[in-house]
Design a protein around this motif. Structure first.
Motif, PDB file in Angstrom:
ATOM      1  N   ALA A 187       0.831  -1.202   0.000  1.00 38.22           N
ATOM      2  CA  ALA A 187       0.000   0.000   0.000  1.00 38.22           C
ATOM      3  C   ALA A 187       0.868   1.256   0.000  1.00 38.22           C
ATOM      4  CB  ALA A 187      -0.914   0.011   1.215  1.00 38.22           C
ATOM      5  N   ALA A 188       0.471   2.231  -0.789  1.00 38.73           N
ATOM      6  CA  ALA A 188       1.149   3.522  -0.841  1.00 38.73           C
ATOM      7  C   ALA A 188       0.403   4.501   0.070  1.00 38.73           C
ATOM      8  CB  ALA A 188       1.157   4.047  -2.269  1.00 38.73           C
ATOM      9  N   THR A 189       1.027   5.637   0.298  1.00 35.81           N
ATOM     10  CA  THR A 189       0.320   6.692   1.040  1.00 35.81           C
ATOM     11  C   THR A 189      -0.958   7.023   0.277  1.00 35.81           C
ATOM     12  OG1 THR A 189       1.688   8.306  -0.113  1.00 35.81           O
ATOM     13  CG2 THR A 189       2.350   7.722   2.124  1.00 35.81           C
ATOM     14  N   GLY A 190      -1.991   7.338   1.023  1.00 39.10           N
ATOM     15  CA  GLY A 190      -3.302   7.563   0.430  1.00 39.10           C
ATOM     16  C   GLY A 190      -4.180   6.331   0.431  1.00 39.10           C
ATOM     17  N   PHE A 191      -3.605   5.156   0.763  1.00 39.60           N
ATOM     18  CA  PHE A 191      -4.396   3.918   0.857  1.00 39.60           C
ATOM     19  C   PHE A 191      -5.519   4.105   1.866  1.00 39.60           C
ATOM     20  CE2 PHE A 191      -5.270   0.189   3.459  1.00 39.60           C
ATOM     21  CZ  PHE A 191      -5.691  -0.730   2.515  1.00 39.60           C
ATOM     22  N   ASN A 192      -6.729   3.666   1.511  1.00 44.12           N
ATOM     23  CA  ASN A 192      -7.885   3.708   2.407  1.00 44.12           C
ATOM     24  C   ASN A 192      -8.349   2.301   2.732  1.00 44.12           C
ATOM     25  OD1 ASN A 192      -8.678   6.586   2.722  1.00 44.12           O
ATOM     26  ND2 ASN A 192      -8.778   6.479   0.497  1.00 44.12           N
ATOM     27  N   SER A 193      -8.701   2.071   3.989  1.00 42.11           N
ATOM     28  CA  SER A 193      -9.285   0.797   4.400  1.00 42.11           C
ATOM     29  C   SER A 193     -10.730   0.728   3.935  1.00 42.11           C
ATOM     30  CB  SER A 193      -9.232   0.670   5.930  1.00 42.11           C
ATOM     31  OG  SER A 193     -10.187   1.539   6.527  1.00 42.11           O
ATOM     32  N   ARG A 194     -11.352  -0.390   4.189  1.00 39.26           N
ATOM     33  CA  ARG A 194     -12.792  -0.496   3.930  1.00 39.26           C
ATOM     34  C   ARG A 194     -13.538   0.356   4.959  1.00 39.26           C
ATOM     35  NH1 ARG A 194     -15.888  -3.679   7.334  1.00 39.26           N
ATOM     36  NH2 ARG A 194     -14.863  -5.177   8.680  1.00 39.26           N
ATOM     37  N   SER A 254       7.997   4.664  10.335  1.00 36.28           N
ATOM     38  CA  SER A 254       6.735   5.172  10.863  1.00 36.28           C
ATOM     39  C   SER A 254       5.661   5.235   9.783  1.00 36.28           C
ATOM     40  CB  SER A 254       6.925   6.585  11.449  1.00 36.28           C
ATOM     41  OG  SER A 254       7.235   7.506  10.415  1.00 36.28           O
ATOM     42  N   VAL A 255       4.414   5.240  10.232  1.00 42.33           N
ATOM     43  CA  VAL A 255       3.275   5.478   9.347  1.00 42.33           C
ATOM     44  C   VAL A 255       2.281   6.351  10.109  1.00 42.33           C
ATOM     45  CG1 VAL A 255       2.096   3.311  10.010  1.00 42.33           C
ATOM     46  CG2 VAL A 255       1.492   4.455   7.856  1.00 42.33           C
ATOM     47  N   ASN A 261     -12.080  14.519   9.204  1.00 38.08           N
ATOM     48  CA  ASN A 261     -10.835  13.985   9.732  1.00 38.08           C
ATOM     49  C   ASN A 261     -11.003  13.899  11.250  1.00 38.08           C
ATOM     50  OD1 ASN A 261      -8.284  13.678  10.875  1.00 38.08           O
ATOM     51  ND2 ASN A 261      -7.320  15.234   9.614  1.00 38.08           N
ATOM     52  N   GLU A 262     -10.994  12.672  11.786  1.00 40.95           N
ATOM     53  CA  GLU A 262     -11.171  12.463  13.229  1.00 40.95           C
ATOM     54  C   GLU A 262      -9.839  12.444  13.980  1.00 40.95           C
ATOM     55  OE1 GLU A 262     -13.902  12.343  15.047  1.00 40.95           O
ATOM     56  OE2 GLU A 262     -15.401  12.336  13.456  1.00 40.95           O
ATOM     57  N   GLY A 263      -8.745  12.697  13.280  1.00 43.21           N
ATOM     58  CA  GLY A 263      -7.443  12.762  13.931  1.00 43.21           C
ATOM     59  C   GLY A 263      -6.470  11.746  13.379  1.00 43.21           C
ATOM     60  N   GLN A 264      -5.194  12.007  13.632  1.00 39.96           N
ATOM     61  CA  GLN A 264      -4.129  11.156  13.133  1.00 39.96           C
ATOM     62  C   GLN A 264      -3.259  10.654  14.279  1.00 39.96           C
ATOM     63  OE1 GLN A 264      -2.027  13.584  10.255  1.00 39.96           O
ATOM     64  NE2 GLN A 264      -3.666  13.411   8.751  1.00 39.96           N
ATOM     65  N   LYS A 265      -2.711   9.474  14.098  1.00 42.22           N
ATOM     66  CA  LYS A 265      -1.772   8.865  15.044  1.00 42.22           C
ATOM     67  C   LYS A 265      -0.575   8.369  14.240  1.00 42.22           C
ATOM     68  CE  LYS A 265      -5.048   8.621  18.336  1.00 42.22           C
ATOM     69  NZ  LYS A 265      -5.152   9.592  19.353  1.00 42.22           N
ATOM     70  N   THR A 266       0.612   8.498  14.816  1.00 38.63           N
ATOM     71  CA  THR A 266       1.811   7.994  14.175  1.00 38.63           C
ATOM     72  C   THR A 266       2.209   6.679  14.827  1.00 38.63           C
ATOM     73  OG1 THR A 266       2.547  10.225  13.629  1.00 38.63           O
ATOM     74  CG2 THR A 266       4.229   8.490  13.606  1.00 38.63           C
ATOM     75  N   PHE A 267       2.314   5.645  14.010  1.00 40.03           N
ATOM     76  CA  PHE A 267       2.673   4.307  14.473  1.00 40.03           C
ATOM     77  C   PHE A 267       4.156   4.058  14.193  1.00 40.03           C
ATOM     78  CE2 PHE A 267      -1.788   2.175  13.818  1.00 40.03           C
ATOM     79  CZ  PHE A 267      -2.333   3.045  14.737  1.00 40.03           C
ATOM     80  N   THR A 268       4.901   3.690  15.221  1.00 44.82           N
ATOM     81  CA  THR A 268       6.319   3.361  15.056  1.00 44.82           C
ATOM     82  C   THR A 268       6.650   1.979  15.632  1.00 44.82           C
ATOM     83  OG1 THR A 268       6.864   4.478  17.133  1.00 44.82           O
ATOM     84  CG2 THR A 268       7.051   5.780  15.107  1.00 44.82           C
ATOM     85  N   MET A 309      -1.484   8.183   5.688  1.00 38.22           N
ATOM     86  CA  MET A 309      -1.206   9.548   5.251  1.00 38.22           C
ATOM     87  C   MET A 309       0.264   9.798   4.941  1.00 38.22           C
ATOM     88  SD  MET A 309      -4.264  10.451   5.221  1.00 38.22           S
ATOM     89  CE  MET A 309      -4.104  12.160   4.776  1.00 38.22           C
ATOM     90  N   GLU A 310       1.158   9.204   5.722  1.00 39.29           N
ATOM     91  CA  GLU A 310       2.600   9.333   5.500  1.00 39.29           C
ATOM     92  C   GLU A 310       3.267   8.006   5.834  1.00 39.29           C
ATOM     93  OE1 GLU A 310       4.317  12.436   7.903  1.00 39.29           O
ATOM     94  OE2 GLU A 310       3.021  13.978   7.049  1.00 39.29           O
ATOM     95  N   ILE A 311       4.260   7.656   5.064  1.00 38.72           N
ATOM     96  CA  ILE A 311       5.099   6.487   5.356  1.00 38.72           C
ATOM     97  C   ILE A 311       6.526   7.002   5.480  1.00 38.72           C
ATOM     98  CG2 ILE A 311       5.934   4.241   4.550  1.00 38.72           C
ATOM     99  CD1 ILE A 311       3.271   4.013   2.944  1.00 38.72           C
ATOM    100  N   ASN A 312       7.164   6.728   6.600  1.00 35.67           N
ATOM    101  CA  ASN A 312       8.513   7.229   6.892  1.00 35.67           C
ATOM    102  C   ASN A 312       8.603   8.747   6.718  1.00 35.67           C
ATOM    103  OD1 ASN A 312       9.442   4.719   7.590  1.00 35.67           O
ATOM    104  ND2 ASN A 312      10.480   4.328   5.649  1.00 35.67           N
ATOM    105  N   GLY A 313       7.532   9.448   7.093  1.00 37.49           N
ATOM    106  CA  GLY A 313       7.524  10.906   7.043  1.00 37.49           C
ATOM    107  C   GLY A 313       7.280  11.501   5.671  1.00 37.49           C
ATOM    108  N   ASN A 314       6.990  10.681   4.668  1.00 34.67           N
ATOM    109  CA  ASN A 314       6.772  11.159   3.305  1.00 34.67           C
ATOM    110  C   ASN A 314       5.336  10.929   2.865  1.00 34.67           C
ATOM    111  OD1 ASN A 314       9.594  11.907   2.508  1.00 34.67           O
ATOM    112  ND2 ASN A 314       9.916   9.759   3.048  1.00 34.67           N
ATOM    113  N   VAL A 315       4.798  11.873   2.084  1.00 40.72           N
ATOM    114  CA  VAL A 315       3.427  11.749   1.602  1.00 40.72           C
ATOM    115  C   VAL A 315       3.335  11.010   0.274  1.00 40.72           C
ATOM    116  CG1 VAL A 315       2.589  13.762   2.865  1.00 40.72           C
ATOM    117  CG2 VAL A 315       3.473  14.054   0.546  1.00 40.72           C
ATOM    118  N   SER A 316       4.476  10.666  -0.307  1.00 46.54           N
ATOM    119  CA  SER A 316       4.461   9.875  -1.544  1.00 46.54           C
ATOM    120  C   SER A 316       5.798   9.144  -1.701  1.00 46.54           C
ATOM    121  CB  SER A 316       4.212  10.769  -2.766  1.00 46.54           C
ATOM    122  OG  SER A 316       5.294  11.662  -2.944  1.00 46.54           O
TER     123      SER A 316
END
Length: 151
Positions: free
Chosen positions: A47-54, A83-84, A99-106, A131-138
């Protein structure tokens, strides 16, 4: 003497009933938050950044928060996973989603588990996005061995 024995037996029975009653009350108090209304598990591959779940439908019939867990995060190209950033989104017909908020997973790197709790949400349909993978949006793609969602 028989009245003393029956009195002691009565006290023991009342103590046992009290202990059982308190235990049942504690179990009932804990149970609603321990069991979420719904849940599902899955995985993510490439999955790339921008991937959406069901989408999932939270009817808000309990007091459980919306929790998303990722276990075993890796990248499929470029540098190793660090990170993601995961965003929870609430669907709204006709007008923009919320947007209900973002969390960074490491912690999900090296087979670990990252957990994000967005708290109790109103009744609606939800999904999450990367939204971001390793701090990058793409430019990055990732895998997640196990995705768990409870709501």
């Amino acid at each position: 003497m028989p009245s003393i024995t029956s009195s002691n037996s009565g006290r023991k029975a009342r103590r046992i009933a009290t202990v059982l009653g308190v235990s049942a009350a504690v179990s009932l108090a804990i149970a609603p938050s321990a069991f979420a209304e719904g849940s599902f598990s899955s995985s993510i591959s490439g999955a790339a950044t921008g991937f959406n779940s069901r989408w999932w439908d939270d009817k808000n019939q309990d007091s459980a928060g919306t929790v998303i867990k990722f276990t075993g995060c890796t990248t499929t190209s470029g540098p190793a996973f660090k990170s993601v950033k995961v965003q929870l989104t609430r669907y709204r017909p006709v007008i923009s989603d919320v947007n209900e908020g973002q969390k960074t997973f490491t912690a999900c790197a090296s087979g670990g588990t990252s957990t994000g709790n967005w708290g109790r949400k109103q009744a609606a349909e939800y999904r999450f996005a990367l939204m971001e993978i390793n701090g990058n949006v793409s430019g990055h793609w990732m895998n997640v061995r196990t995705v768990g969602v409870s709501y």
